[in-house]
Enzyme design. Structure first.
Site, PDB file in Angstrom:
ATOM      1  N   ARG A 179     -44.721   5.617 -26.532  1.00 42.65           N
ATOM      2  CA  ARG A 179     -43.447   5.233 -25.885  1.00 42.65           C
ATOM      3  C   ARG A 179     -42.550   4.638 -26.961  1.00 42.65           C
ATOM      4  O   ARG A 179     -42.982   4.495 -28.107  1.00 42.65           O
ATOM      5  CB  ARG A 179     -43.721   4.198 -24.786  1.00 42.65           C
ATOM      6  CG  ARG A 179     -44.392   2.943 -25.326  1.00 42.65           C
ATOM      7  CD  ARG A 179     -44.548   1.868 -24.276  1.00 42.65           C
ATOM      8  NE  ARG A 179     -45.250   0.714 -24.854  1.00 42.65           N
ATOM      9  CZ  ARG A 179     -45.481  -0.414 -24.215  1.00 42.65           C
ATOM     10  NH1 ARG A 179     -45.103  -0.558 -22.965  1.00 42.65           N
ATOM     11  NH2 ARG A 179     -46.108  -1.409 -24.804  1.00 42.65           N
ATOM     12  N   CYS A 205     -35.224   9.172 -30.494  1.00 42.18           N
ATOM     13  CA  CYS A 205     -34.134   9.055 -31.453  1.00 42.18           C
ATOM     14  C   CYS A 205     -32.896   8.499 -30.735  1.00 42.18           C
ATOM     15  O   CYS A 205     -32.519   8.998 -29.678  1.00 42.18           O
ATOM     16  CB  CYS A 205     -33.831  10.446 -32.015  1.00 42.18           C
ATOM     17  SG  CYS A 205     -32.309  10.462 -32.969  1.00 42.18           S
ATOM     18  N   ASN A 234     -36.709  -0.509 -22.457  1.00 37.06           N
ATOM     19  CA  ASN A 234     -37.742  -1.528 -22.605  1.00 37.06           C
ATOM     20  C   ASN A 234     -37.934  -1.871 -24.069  1.00 37.06           C
ATOM     21  O   ASN A 234     -38.081  -0.981 -24.910  1.00 37.06           O
ATOM     22  CB  ASN A 234     -39.078  -1.016 -22.046  1.00 37.06           C
ATOM     23  CG  ASN A 234     -40.100  -2.123 -21.909  1.00 37.06           C
ATOM     24  OD1 ASN A 234     -39.880  -3.069 -21.152  1.00 37.06           O
ATOM     25  ND2 ASN A 234     -41.175  -2.037 -22.656  1.00 37.06           N
ATOM     26  N   GLU A 235     -37.912  -3.135 -24.382  1.00 35.66           N
ATOM     27  CA  GLU A 235     -38.251  -3.636 -25.719  1.00 35.66           C
ATOM     28  C   GLU A 235     -37.750  -2.714 -26.833  1.00 35.66           C
ATOM     29  O   GLU A 235     -38.537  -2.157 -27.607  1.00 35.66           O
ATOM     30  CB  GLU A 235     -39.758  -3.851 -25.832  1.00 35.66           C
ATOM     31  CG  GLU A 235     -40.241  -4.938 -24.891  1.00 35.66           C
ATOM     32  CD  GLU A 235     -41.676  -5.395 -25.177  1.00 35.66           C
ATOM     33  OE1 GLU A 235     -42.462  -4.605 -25.726  1.00 35.66           O
ATOM     34  OE2 GLU A 235     -41.980  -6.561 -24.856  1.00 35.66           O
ATOM     35  N   CYS A 254     -29.364  10.856 -37.506  1.00 35.60           N
ATOM     36  CA  CYS A 254     -29.302   9.423 -37.854  1.00 35.60           C
ATOM     37  C   CYS A 254     -28.732   9.236 -39.259  1.00 35.60           C
ATOM     38  O   CYS A 254     -27.974   8.297 -39.502  1.00 35.60           O
ATOM     39  CB  CYS A 254     -30.679   8.779 -37.723  1.00 35.60           C
ATOM     40  SG  CYS A 254     -31.183   8.591 -35.991  1.00 35.60           S
ATOM     41  N   GLU A 308     -41.233 -10.991 -19.107  1.00 34.64           N
ATOM     42  CA  GLU A 308     -42.665 -10.698 -19.049  1.00 34.64           C
ATOM     43  C   GLU A 308     -43.431 -11.870 -19.637  1.00 34.64           C
ATOM     44  O   GLU A 308     -43.006 -12.471 -20.636  1.00 34.64           O
ATOM     45  CB  GLU A 308     -43.018  -9.463 -19.896  1.00 34.64           C
ATOM     46  CG  GLU A 308     -42.418  -8.163 -19.431  1.00 34.64           C
ATOM     47  CD  GLU A 308     -42.799  -7.008 -20.361  1.00 34.64           C
ATOM     48  OE1 GLU A 308     -43.807  -7.117 -21.093  1.00 34.64           O
ATOM     49  OE2 GLU A 308     -42.062  -6.016 -20.385  1.00 34.64           O
ATOM     50  N   TRP A 310     -53.704  -6.836 -26.370  1.00 36.90           N
ATOM     51  CA  TRP A 310     -53.350  -6.415 -27.722  1.00 36.90           C
ATOM     52  C   TRP A 310     -53.426  -7.534 -28.748  1.00 36.90           C
ATOM     53  O   TRP A 310     -53.118  -7.304 -29.909  1.00 36.90           O
ATOM     54  CB  TRP A 310     -51.955  -5.776 -27.724  1.00 36.90           C
ATOM     55  CG  TRP A 310     -50.922  -6.570 -26.992  1.00 36.90           C
ATOM     56  CD1 TRP A 310     -50.581  -6.452 -25.679  1.00 36.90           C
ATOM     57  CD2 TRP A 310     -50.128  -7.647 -27.506  1.00 36.90           C
ATOM     58  NE1 TRP A 310     -49.615  -7.379 -25.337  1.00 36.90           N
ATOM     59  CE2 TRP A 310     -49.320  -8.117 -26.444  1.00 36.90           C
ATOM     60  CE3 TRP A 310     -50.014  -8.266 -28.757  1.00 36.90           C
ATOM     61  CZ2 TRP A 310     -48.423  -9.176 -26.593  1.00 36.90           C
ATOM     62  CZ3 TRP A 310     -49.116  -9.309 -28.899  1.00 36.90           C
ATOM     63  CH2 TRP A 310     -48.334  -9.756 -27.823  1.00 36.90           C
ATOM     64  N   HIS A 345     -55.323  -5.334 -19.301  1.00 35.97           N
ATOM     65  CA  HIS A 345     -54.289  -6.353 -19.551  1.00 35.97           C
ATOM     66  C   HIS A 345     -54.175  -7.242 -18.313  1.00 35.97           C
ATOM     67  O   HIS A 345     -54.232  -6.757 -17.191  1.00 35.97           O
ATOM     68  CB  HIS A 345     -52.954  -5.656 -19.820  1.00 35.97           C
ATOM     69  CG  HIS A 345     -51.868  -6.575 -20.290  1.00 35.97           C
ATOM     70  ND1 HIS A 345     -51.300  -7.534 -19.489  1.00 35.97           N
ATOM     71  CD2 HIS A 345     -51.245  -6.675 -21.493  1.00 35.97           C
ATOM     72  CE1 HIS A 345     -50.369  -8.191 -20.179  1.00 35.97           C
ATOM     73  NE2 HIS A 345     -50.314  -7.683 -21.404  1.00 35.97           N
TER      74      HIS A 345
HETATM   75  C1  GLA Z   1     -44.679  -5.356 -23.575  1.00 33.17           C
HETATM   76  C2  GLA Z   1     -44.184  -4.210 -22.748  1.00 33.17           C
HETATM   77  C3  GLA Z   1     -44.967  -4.018 -21.484  1.00 33.17           C
HETATM   78  C4  GLA Z   1     -46.445  -4.176 -21.719  1.00 33.17           C
HETATM   79  C5  GLA Z   1     -46.694  -5.517 -22.359  1.00 33.17           C
HETATM   80  C6  GLA Z   1     -48.139  -5.815 -22.601  1.00 33.17           C
HETATM   81  O1  GLA Z   1     -44.109  -6.558 -23.262  1.00 33.17           O
HETATM   82  O2  GLA Z   1     -42.828  -4.332 -22.424  1.00 33.17           O
HETATM   83  O3  GLA Z   1     -44.692  -2.719 -21.001  1.00 33.17           O
HETATM   84  O4  GLA Z   1     -46.911  -3.151 -22.551  1.00 33.17           O
HETATM   85  O5  GLA Z   1     -46.038  -5.553 -23.595  1.00 33.17           O
HETATM   86  O6  GLA Z   1     -48.324  -7.133 -23.049  1.00 33.17           O
END
Ligand code: GLA
Ligand code: GLA
Length: 681
Positions: free
Chosen positions: A115, A119, A153-154, A164, A317, A325, A368
């Site tokens: 994920r 690009c 997301n992130e 690029c 989160e 992880w 998790h």
């Molecule tokens: C990140 C992601 C989530 C998940 C968490 C696990 O924060 O945004 O989708 O993978 O890590 O800690």
């Protein structure tokens, strides 16, 4: 702009919810709603990685399952944060349009998988994102349960494909206009790196160019701008169709030391989000630091993200137990979940949201932490801990929207960190700019004094004390900002490795910049880098403190010498000075000292500047008291980050929001216990 959410007075509790993984399990979906109520949760983030459930084949959309879930949550009295799905794409898209995949810095085309690997320039990806975001906005933008948009997301990473490269060259053309200017900023003639045509420019690479510091810095700036540009592209249909729904994206930290996320400049990004939200995963109960040290780091990073917009933020989160992880994924000990959750609120969060609502059954996140485990039971410990947090958040709901007020600011500058890490010199292992700031912060955390962590974009004049250590890169603008801050009455603290290069990473010529000499009443001459086992020392107020890593050798002009070096060829030379300049004062800490020196120096600065906490509460080290305030009240979070019972002395009486009783005099706190006390102003 007035956002619709203002009307809702609950602190948010809930988190990432992935019904798209459970569409074949109707009994699980039914149970979710029952369990959500029992866990006292109220807000769910849907759709984060749901693209393949929303558009299983190109152009064929399925929203039925999402309609049903959002309606069900709404009926239960809950709210929804709806994500755009761009954080991961369906396989059909990568297969048909390989341009959506990233190219690595080694110029390798990536395969479909994982994920966060699309690009940001790809026209096809932008088009596909625009289509699905518009459909989501049209369908849900006016849904009464919709609280907020969560873009992608992130965001992280970079892509080095031809699109690029072209975008990078245009970005450089806008910035420099001529190659002459670019070559000057990049110090072109060094190793014959002069650029003679824009088309010769390539992004940095470990198999190509990596030694041109100006290029490295500009690439990182470009990546931030390009990521923001992609984010803004995602915003367009959401803003157009649902203008009263706030928009955010979840920020991160680099986790082992819980330092700010390194590869995007969030001080730029924060300008484009309506509310800052972020994902916080401290490794509680680890084997390399004491709980109280980690707690102080958690305080630092939350104060940084709060200060980005100087308003309450959201924890988007966190985990109710462990993650999957860390090197070791330890679960939270009894008491820690409530304590660590209320710590977020204490530093200005208006939410405790989790990754994840329910443990997935397969793939990499099946172990998790989650509110609901594979046992699907409300009886397990983690679920009980979560509902205890839900209960506490209901009791302290009046705190939502209240602020933190700080008279002390620590400067954190993302670009400075990039440039300093790139600098070949000093010692790579011991530069540790963000970790150094954490140590300065700790001296205030121990004293319960509120601190803002500000960036150089922000106004400094409202602070009594500004701390800017290791500010290696200082533009002329920064220097004059600091100068006028001190001249007009502020107190500034700086340290070793400051003021050496400008904002294109070119060294300042003619010695240390003249305004810095004026501010600090001395001139920096040399920086000595020590081997890890080397030690020096200084004496301050009759007490000896250890020095390691860095010693600045400077020539004093007119500053007061507060401490001198004890050893080496600069023995007897000033190590710490204080200077009066205009109406203000400036301190320069020339060497990296042990923590107790910072604690003692800041104690003296606090006394002199009458910096204090509003909390009339005494305690031992390891207990933290953090303050939020409304127009009428102070709220004091008294948090025991030790494994011992602690006696707290309340020097006046307070109302305890959690136990709903008045408290005064001596109160005992169990290990990890927390109190939330209110005092009328
Ligand atoms: C990140 C992601 C989530 C998940 C968490 C696990 O924060 O945004 O989708 O993978 O890590 O800690
Ligand atoms: C080698 C190279 C020089 C310079 C020095 C640096 O000797 O020939 O160009 O890079 O290293 O120490």
């Amino acid at each position: 702009m007035t956002f619709r959410t203002v009307a809702d007075n609950r602190l948010l509790h809930g988190g990432d919810y992935n019904p798209d993984q459970w569409l074949d399990y109707p009994e699980i979906l039914k149970d979710d709603l029952r369990l959500m109520k029992q866990a006292k949760t109220n807000t769910f983030t849907l759709g984060v990685f749901a693209w393949s459930a929303l558009e299983p084949t190109e152009g064929e959309f399925q929203f039925g399952w999402l309609d049903e879930r959002i309606d069900a949550i709404h009926k239960m009295g809950g709210r929804v944060i709806l994500a755009t799905p761009s954080g991961a794409r369906p396989a059909w898209m990568s297969k048909k349009y390989p341009e959506v995949l990233r190219t690595s810095e080694k110029r390798t085309k990536m395969l479909h998988g994982g994920r966060h690997n699309h690009c940001f320039s790809s026209p096809v990806y932008r088009e596909k994102v625009a289509i699905i975001n518009r459909k989501l906005a049209e369908r849900y933008g006016n849904h009464p349960a919709l609280l907020m948009w969560h873009i992608s997301n992130e965001f992280s990473g970079d892509c080095h494909c031809d699109f690029c490269q072209e975008n990078f060259r245009s970005w450089l053309k806008d910035k420099y206009e001529t190659l002459e200017k670019l070559n000057h900023a990049w110090w072109g003639p060094f190793w014959s790196h002069t650029i003679t045509a824009w088309s010769e420019i390539e992004s940095p690479s470990s198999i190509g160019e990596s030694m041109v510091h100006g290029l490295n810095l500009d690439w990182k700036r470009f990546v931030t701008d390009q990521t923001i540009d992609f984010y803004k592209h995602e915003m367009v249909p959401l803003r157009e169709i649902s203008p009263t729904i706030p928009i955010t994206t979840n920020f991160m930290a680099d986790t082992h030391d819980l330092i700010p996320f390194q590869s995007l400049n969030y001080s730029e990004f924060a300008k484009h989000v309506d509310i800052v939200s972020w994902d916080c995963y401290p490794a509680w109960h680890n084997d390399w630091e004491e709980t109280k040290e980690l707690a102080s780091k958690v305080g630092f990073i939350n104060d940084l993200y709060r200060s980005l917009k100087q308003q309450p933020f959201l924890i988007m989160e966190s985990t109710p137990s462990g993650v999957n992880w860390h090197d070791v994924n330890k679960t939270k000990r009894p008491g820690m979940h409530l304590l660590s959750s209320l710590q977020f609120i204490a530093h200005g969060s208006d939410s405790v949201l989790y990754f994840q609502w329910r443990k997935s059954r397969g793939s990499s996140e099946k172990f998790h932490g989650a509110v609901v485990d594979h046992d699907n039971s409300e009886g397990n410990r983690v679920f009980q801990d979560v509902s205890a947090v839900g209960d506490a958040l209901e009791k302290i709901a009046e705190i939502k929207g209240t602020q933190k007020q700080a008279k002390v600011a620590i400067v954190y500058d993302w670009e400075n960190n990039w440039a300093l890490n790139d600098a070949q010199g000093f010692s790579h292992a011991t530069k540790q700019y963000p970790q150094t700031l954490q140590k300065h912060y700790q001296s205030f955390w121990k004293k319960d004094i509120s601190v803002d962590i500000v960036t150089l974009n922000q106004e400094l004049s409202s602070y009594d004390l500004v701390i800017a250590p290791m500010l290696y890169m200082m533009s002329d603008e920064t220097i004059s900002k600091l100068e006028s801050y001190v001249f007009n009455g502020g107190t500034l603290v700086s340290s070793y490795i400051s003021g050496l290069v400008d904002d294109t990473d070119l060294a300042h010529l003619s010695g240390w910049p003249a305004p810095l000499k004026r501010i600090f009443g001395m001139e920096v001459k040399e920086t000595d880098t020590l081997y890890p086992k080397d030690r020096n020392a200084l004496i301050y107020n009759g007490k000896q403190y250890e020095i390691k890593d860095y010693c600045t050798i400077f020539e004093n002009k007119e500053a007061d010498v507060l401490a001198t070096y004890m050893e080496d060829f600069y023995q007897g030379n000033p190590a710490v000075v204080k200077n009066s300049y205009g109406k203000g004062k400036a301190y320069f800490i020339g060497a990296r000292t042990e923590q107790s020196f910072l604690d003692d120096l800041y104690e003296d600065i606090q006394q002199e500047g009458k910096l204090h906490t509003e909390a009339n509460i005494l305690h031992e080290e390891g207990v933290s008291v953090q303050t939020r305030e409304s127009d009428d009240c102070y709220y004091f979070f008294v948090m025991n980050f030790t494994e011992q019972r602690q006696t707290i002395t309340l020097k006046e009486s307070f109302y305890d929001l959690l136990t709903q009783e008045t408290k005064d005099e001596l109160v005992e706190l169990s290990p990890y216990e927390v109190m939330v006390l209110r005092k009328e102003k």
